[in-house]
Every structure is written in C-alpha cells, then in structure tokens.
Scaffold this active site. Structure first.
Site, short mmCIF file in Angstrom:
data_model
loop_
_atom_site.label_atom_id
_atom_site.label_comp_id
_atom_site.label_asym_id
_atom_site.label_seq_id
_atom_site.Cartn_x
_atom_site.Cartn_y
_atom_site.Cartn_z
N HIS A 54 0.72 -1.10 -0.02
CA HIS A 54 0.00 -0.10 0.18
C HIS A 54 0.96 1.16 -0.06
O HIS A 54 1.58 1.24 0.87
CB HIS A 54 -0.96 0.11 1.27
CG HIS A 54 -2.04 1.00 1.33
ND1 HIS A 54 -2.76 1.29 2.44
CD2 HIS A 54 -2.21 2.00 0.45
CE1 HIS A 54 -3.83 1.98 2.11
NE2 HIS A 54 -3.37 2.79 0.76
N LEU A 55 1.03 2.19 -0.82
CA LEU A 55 1.69 3.06 -1.19
C LEU A 55 2.23 3.73 0.00
O LEU A 55 1.29 4.43 0.71
CB LEU A 55 1.18 4.13 -2.26
CG LEU A 55 2.26 5.26 -2.85
CD1 LEU A 55 3.72 4.77 -2.97
CD2 LEU A 55 1.49 6.32 -3.60
N HIS A 56 3.44 3.94 0.47
CA HIS A 56 3.53 4.45 1.61
C HIS A 56 5.25 4.81 1.62
O HIS A 56 5.86 4.35 0.79
CB HIS A 56 3.41 3.71 2.97
CG HIS A 56 4.23 2.60 3.03
ND1 HIS A 56 3.97 1.46 2.23
CD2 HIS A 56 5.40 2.34 3.69
CE1 HIS A 56 4.92 0.44 2.60
NE2 HIS A 56 5.53 0.90 3.36
N PHE A 57 5.63 6.05 2.15
CA PHE A 57 6.94 6.24 2.47
C PHE A 57 7.18 6.40 4.15
O PHE A 57 6.18 6.33 4.72
CB PHE A 57 7.33 7.92 2.12
CG PHE A 57 7.15 7.99 0.60
CD1 PHE A 57 8.29 8.06 -0.36
CD2 PHE A 57 5.81 8.17 0.04
CE1 PHE A 57 8.02 8.22 -1.74
CE2 PHE A 57 5.69 8.17 -1.34
CZ PHE A 57 6.81 8.21 -1.98
#
Length: 393
Positions: A228-231
C-alpha cells in the site's frame, strides 16, 4: 565504543580526505548551523549534550507538531517496543555505520503478505493495508481543505496540498519519530512511485527543515513489507554513511539536475541534486524510479538534507535469498536491507550480532545485498538513457 540513545545525540562527521579528480567528498552543508543545532565539534559525545527540549526551540512548526504527536502516541503505549531504550552505537571505521539493537523486532512487526519477485503488484484489499490501522495511529490527515494542507505545505502545488493523505506512526519504530506517509490513503494505491506522490514526500522532507529528518521509500522486492503506497521517515541526529560517501558526477539533465554515482561505498546507487526547483528534482528522481519499477528492478530511495539531495539505491538481496545465493551467515542475522540499512543505519535483532558488529561484517553484508559492478554499469546505462530521453530540450 560509545553507546548512544536513538534520541538526539552528537556526532561530528569523519574528516574528509582531499578530493581527487572528479570524485567529490560529501558532508552536510552549512556546518556552522549544524554545530549551533547541537553537533559537537570534538566528535561523538555520549552525554546527550543537546536535549530534546533545547532542540524544540529550533524546529520547524511541522516537525515540532510531529514530535509532539509522536510522543503522545508513545505515552499511550501504542508501539511494539520503546525505541528510546534500545541500544545504538556508531561503529569505528571509514563509514561509521550506525547499529541499533531491537531484539525480536522481526517477530513483532507485520508480516510480508506478497511475493518478493515482482516490483509491481496489484493492491489486494483483503490483505493488511493502511485503511485498517487503529484511529489513534493517525497523526495527521491532509484533508482536501486549504487550512490543513497550507499549514505545513506552504507553496506546494494544489495537486499536492489538496491530496487526502495521512501520516501514521510506525508501530515498530527503528528511530525517534518513525512515521509513515501514506499518499491518498483511501485510494488504496499499490506500492509504486508516481510523480505526484513522490513530490508530496519531497515536500514533507523540505518542510521538516532539518537534515536529521529523512524520508525513505522501499519498493516491493527491496523490503517494503506492505503493498500500500507509503514512505517512511524518522529523526536520527547523525550523518548517515551514504550521505558522506564520495560521489562522481555522471551527467546533468536539461533542467539542471545533477546525477552522480556513489563511489567507495558498499552499495551501488545514484545521487540527484540541483535543478531549478524542487519540482524539477522530484520529477527526475521519480522518472528514474518509474523506469526501474517498470523493468522489475528493486530499489530504495533516501530523501536527504531537506530534499536537497536524493539517493537512489539498487539491490538484489531478495533475489539472492529466493535463489539460495545469500550467505547463511547473513541469513542468520535476519537483516532486511531496506533504505535505512543501505544508507548505513542497520537494525540487528540478536544481542551477539550487536555486540560483535564491525564495519567489515556490515560492509560485506551490504556488498552482498547490492548489485555487482557489471550489473550496476549496465543498469546505469539504461537509466541514464531513459532520463536523457525524458529530459526537456
């Protein structure tokens, strides 16, 4: 060997050797400002000569609020361990790797629920994702209103500041104020770089206005554990080994962004800096990331120096694990070489590994995790060709 806390501490950079030919030695700019912020000039000081309450007077409004909210979640007992009590030390040697002992962290953190052989994979709502976190894990939400976004992202383009994104605590932190930035969280984007989301991460690093608060990214296949898109981001008051590694300039693209390669460092990678604007720098780096992910090449990104420099690090350790080519010695250490490890901050899970940690051992591990020389040269050629074709005239 001095032992330190993951809270703010003082360490002076290793003195740089004289520059040779095209190779540039690197250190944080504005050294006077760093010394004013608490970096002692006489090397490491384990007495924590600069306390958190003193540091807060120099923090940006964004970072001051972030620290306060993270401390509140810590006081509520929301973390799997207390990172402020974990032992951390700087190893002697050329690179000054940072080692932190968090025993059993790999058993406590959320498990990886996807294969490691594909950089791009579809989002699966039935698996863990950041829409399922507890409400108290959310620190900020950047709603689609001017007040919430403009408070911390002055000057950001409307497409960034209007994004309904979130900053969450990392419940298994490896550093002080370890958080997750989840762009457009309700859109359930898979872990893949896009131009808009990367620019948001750049603005977070810029708005922190502090060289010790870095933002990182792990692709799938490069030890991202959630699709799940994350930084990620956290604060560690030390110059990372990769940040002071020598570099050699390769080219400058049309909008003034300089692209260099790391030299005399155990991990292969690129360094991006310059450009006419933050947007220029962000676009070039994200174009490189998009090229890599579309060609199924795992990578990690470190956004450094308040988004003035960006490191794009290349690795193949997951592939070696699955093909049986990884050394058993390093498999037993259970180090996952994500962006922080490749940058020089390594989390060790066993007391013996921590007590016996040496620069030689960690260098050997990072070399094994990285691409070979010929592999990097071929990939470098492809990346530079791709960026040259995308560069404006």
């Amino acid at each position: 060997m001095p032992v330190i806390s993951p809270l703010p501490f003082s360490l002076a950079p290793t003195p740089a050797a004289p520059a040779a030919s095209r190779i540039r030695r690197n250190g944080f700019p504005h050294h006077r400002r760093l010394r004013e912020a608490g970096m002692c000039s006489n090397g490491f000081d384990s007495t924590n000569c600069f306390r958190m309450e003193e540091l807060e007077t120099n923090l940006s409004p964004f970072l001051h609020k972030l620290f306060k909210e993270w401390d509140d979640r810590k006081a509520r007992g929301l973390f799997h361990h207390d990172i402020t009590t974990c032992e951390t030390k700087v190893l002697p040697g050329e690179h000054n790797f940072v080692a932190t002992l968090i025993e059993g962290r790999d058993q406590k953190k959320r498990p990886t629920e996807f294969g490691m052989n594909q950089v791009l994979q579809p989002f699966h709502s039935e698996k863990f994702n950041f829409t399922k976190v507890k409400p108290q894990e959310v620190i900020f939400r950047f709603q689609e209103t001017e007040n919430d976004s403009a408070q911390y992202f002055d000057g950001a383009p409307p497409t960034v500041s209007a994004s309904p994104s979130s900053i969450l605590i990392n419940v298994s932190p490896i550093g002080y104020c370890h958080v997750l930035l989840v762009p457009r969280v309700q859109e359930c984007l898979p872990q893949r770089v896009d131009q808009e989301s990367f620019l948001l991460a750049m603005y977070v690093a810029k708005e922190a206005r502090n060289p010790f608060f870095r933002v990182g990214y792990n692709s799938l296949g490069a030890f991202a554990t959630i699709n799940h898109l994350h930084f990620q981001a956290y604060y560690l008051k030390v110059q990372y080994p990769v940040e002071k590694a020598p570099t050699e300039e390769l080219t400058v693209v049309g909008n003034g962004v300089s692209i260099s390669q790391l030299v005399q460092y155990p991990v292969s990678g690129f360094v991006f800096e310059g450009g006419a604007s933050l947007e220029d720098l962000s676009q070039v780096v994200s174009n490189a990331c998009i090229f890599l992910q579309e060609n199924n090449r795992p990578f990690n990104v470190l956004i450094s120096e308040s988004a003035k420099r960006v490191f794009l690090l290349l690795q193949c350790y997951a592939e070696k694990q699955t093909s049986g080519k990884a050394s058993q010695e390093f498999l037993d250490m259970r180090i996952n070489p994500a962006v922080w490890e490749l940058s020089g901050h390594l989390v060790l899970k066993r007391r013996n590994d921590y007590d016996e940690a040496s620069e030689a051992t960690l260098c050997s591990f990072l070399v094994e995790a990285s691409l070979s020389g010929p592999e990097f040269q071929e990939l470098k050629r492809c990346v530079l060709e791709s960026l040259a074709s995308a560069s404006p005239e």
